[in-house]
Design a protein around this motif. Structure first.
Motif, short mmCIF file in Angstrom:
data_model
loop_
_atom_site.label_atom_id
_atom_site.label_comp_id
_atom_site.label_asym_id
_atom_site.label_seq_id
_atom_site.Cartn_x
_atom_site.Cartn_y
_atom_site.Cartn_z
N ASP A 39 0.85 -1.19 0.00
CA ASP A 39 0.00 0.00 0.00
C ASP A 39 0.89 1.24 0.00
O ASP A 39 1.62 1.48 0.96
N LEU A 40 0.82 2.01 -1.06
CA LEU A 40 1.67 3.20 -1.20
C LEU A 40 0.92 4.51 -0.92
O LEU A 40 1.55 5.56 -0.80
N LYS A 41 -0.37 4.46 -0.80
CA LYS A 41 -1.18 5.66 -0.61
C LYS A 41 -0.82 6.37 0.69
O LYS A 41 -0.85 5.79 1.78
N ASP A 42 -0.41 7.63 0.56
CA ASP A 42 -0.07 8.50 1.70
C ASP A 42 1.11 7.98 2.52
O ASP A 42 1.24 8.33 3.70
N LYS A 43 1.95 7.17 1.92
CA LYS A 43 3.07 6.60 2.63
C LYS A 43 4.35 7.42 2.44
O LYS A 43 4.49 8.15 1.46
N THR A 44 5.26 7.27 3.40
CA THR A 44 6.59 7.88 3.32
C THR A 44 7.57 6.78 2.95
O THR A 44 7.64 5.74 3.61
N VAL A 45 8.33 7.01 1.87
CA VAL A 45 9.16 5.96 1.27
C VAL A 45 10.63 6.35 1.32
O VAL A 45 11.00 7.50 1.06
N LEU A 46 11.47 5.38 1.65
CA LEU A 46 12.93 5.55 1.59
C LEU A 46 13.47 4.61 0.54
O LEU A 46 13.21 3.41 0.57
N ASP A 47 14.24 5.15 -0.40
CA ASP A 47 14.87 4.35 -1.45
C ASP A 47 16.38 4.37 -1.22
O ASP A 47 17.02 5.42 -1.40
N SER A 56 11.42 4.08 -7.41
CA SER A 56 10.76 4.71 -6.27
C SER A 56 9.85 5.85 -6.67
O SER A 56 8.88 6.15 -5.95
N PHE A 57 10.08 6.51 -7.80
CA PHE A 57 9.18 7.57 -8.23
C PHE A 57 7.81 7.00 -8.59
O PHE A 57 6.81 7.71 -8.57
N TYR A 58 7.78 5.72 -8.90
CA TYR A 58 6.49 5.06 -9.15
C TYR A 58 5.62 5.13 -7.91
O TYR A 58 4.39 5.25 -8.00
N ALA A 59 6.25 5.07 -6.73
CA ALA A 59 5.50 5.17 -5.48
C ALA A 59 4.77 6.50 -5.39
O ALA A 59 3.63 6.57 -4.90
N LEU A 60 5.40 7.57 -5.87
CA LEU A 60 4.75 8.88 -5.86
C LEU A 60 3.54 8.89 -6.77
O LEU A 60 2.49 9.45 -6.43
N ILE A 61 3.67 8.27 -7.93
CA ILE A 61 2.56 8.19 -8.87
C ILE A 61 1.39 7.43 -8.26
O ILE A 61 0.23 7.70 -8.55
N LYS A 62 1.70 6.48 -7.38
CA LYS A 62 0.68 5.67 -6.74
C LYS A 62 0.22 6.23 -5.39
O LYS A 62 -0.45 5.54 -4.63
N GLY A 63 0.59 7.47 -5.12
CA GLY A 63 0.01 8.15 -3.97
C GLY A 63 0.90 8.35 -2.77
O GLY A 63 0.42 8.86 -1.73
N ALA A 64 2.18 7.96 -2.83
CA ALA A 64 3.08 8.21 -1.70
C ALA A 64 3.19 9.72 -1.46
O ALA A 64 3.21 10.51 -2.40
N LYS A 65 3.24 10.10 -0.20
CA LYS A 65 3.26 11.53 0.11
C LYS A 65 4.67 12.10 0.23
O LYS A 65 4.88 13.31 0.08
N LYS A 66 5.66 11.22 0.49
CA LYS A 66 7.02 11.68 0.69
C LYS A 66 7.99 10.60 0.23
O LYS A 66 7.75 9.40 0.45
N LEU A 67 9.08 11.03 -0.40
CA LEU A 67 10.11 10.11 -0.87
C LEU A 67 11.49 10.65 -0.54
O LEU A 67 11.78 11.81 -0.82
N VAL A 68 12.31 9.81 0.07
CA VAL A 68 13.71 10.15 0.31
C VAL A 68 14.57 9.20 -0.50
O VAL A 68 14.45 7.97 -0.37
N CYS A 69 15.41 9.76 -1.34
CA CYS A 69 16.29 8.97 -2.21
C CYS A 69 17.73 9.10 -1.73
O CYS A 69 18.27 10.21 -1.69
#
Length: 244
Positions: A39-47, A56-69
């Motif tokens: 489940d990526l919706k509204d999630k914070t993701v670390l790559d 990991s940018f796919y996670a943003l397309i699927k609703g992630a709210k924050k991404l750290v690369c």
């Protein structure tokens, strides 16, 4: 008007961020393999080891709210990953939501808590020297234990850790001959998913699933080929899903 997901794939194609021969299978790989049941919706993701950001940018397309690369780009590097990440971030208009760090994982510090951590072909690159001797060296085991503890502590409860890599246990490697499917793999720098799972469980992760993954060009036959026997004689690719 194209959807954000359509624009995402078009951008990847236009900027040659993925091999053209594999591009037609990218959507399947992302949705049905890499992020399956995540489940990526509204999630914070670390790559960890973000490369050019395709995964990991796919996670943003699927609703992630924050991404750290995290993508260390050492002096003299020709990868241009950092500039690629910044350009991609600007294209999808998420400059406030994507943090790009050039630190190594060892030096990376953040007060954020992550719902999803992605290690796409990077778990061995964190520390190749200690990865090679992991099974025989207690010191290396302690070092990787600390790495995994750091990941565990950075995650929210019930968070998802996704690891992809190739297992060193392969027919061609056993006989010391070049693998015709993946001739550039340095097998000694890898470990099996069962090894990673065991050490991750020592820091209280639980193993959700180990999935063997046949080449994408054979996706129509994955229901038959995604198994340890077939992969032992081909590429030994796997996806490991751990839960906090």
């Amino acid at each position: 008007m194209n959807s954000p997901e359509q624009r995402y794939y078009q951008y990847i194609q236009d900027n040659n961020l993925y091999k053209k021969s594999r591009l037609k299978n990218l959507k399947y790989y992302l949705s049905d393999i890499l992020f399956k049941n995540i489940d990526l919706k509204d999630k914070t993701v670390l790559d960890i080891g973000a490369g050019n950001g395709v995964y990991s940018f796919y996670a943003l397309i699927k609703g992630a709210k924050k991404l750290v690369c995290i993508e260390p780009e050492f002096e003299g590097s020709r990868s241009n990953y950092i500039s690629s990440l910044k350009k991609f971030r600007k294209f999808i208009n998420r400059e406030d939501d994507v943090i790009i760090s050039t630190d190594t994982f060892q030096n990376f510090k953040s007060e954020m808590k992550f719902d999803v951590v992605l290690m796409h072909y990077s778990v061995n690159h964190i520390d190749e020297e200690n990865c090679i001797v992991l099974e025989s060296s207690k010191k290396s085991q302690e070092i990787y234990h600390n790495y995994f503890q750091k990941i565990y502590n950075s995650m929210t409860n019930n968070g998802d850790l996704i690891i992809t890599d190739t297992s060193k246990y392969n027919f061609f490697n056993f006989f010391g001959i070049t693998n015709p499917f993946v001739p550039t793999i340095e097998w000694q720098k890898h470990q099996s998913p069962y090894v990673w799972s065991r050490y991750l469980e020592k820091v209280k992760f639980s193993t959700k699933k180990i999935q063997w993954t046949a080449p994408m060009k054979l996706k129509k036959f994955h229901f038959l080929l995604n198994n340890v026997v077939f992969l032992y004689f081909t590429t030994s690719l796997f996806r490991l899903h751990m839960k906090k």
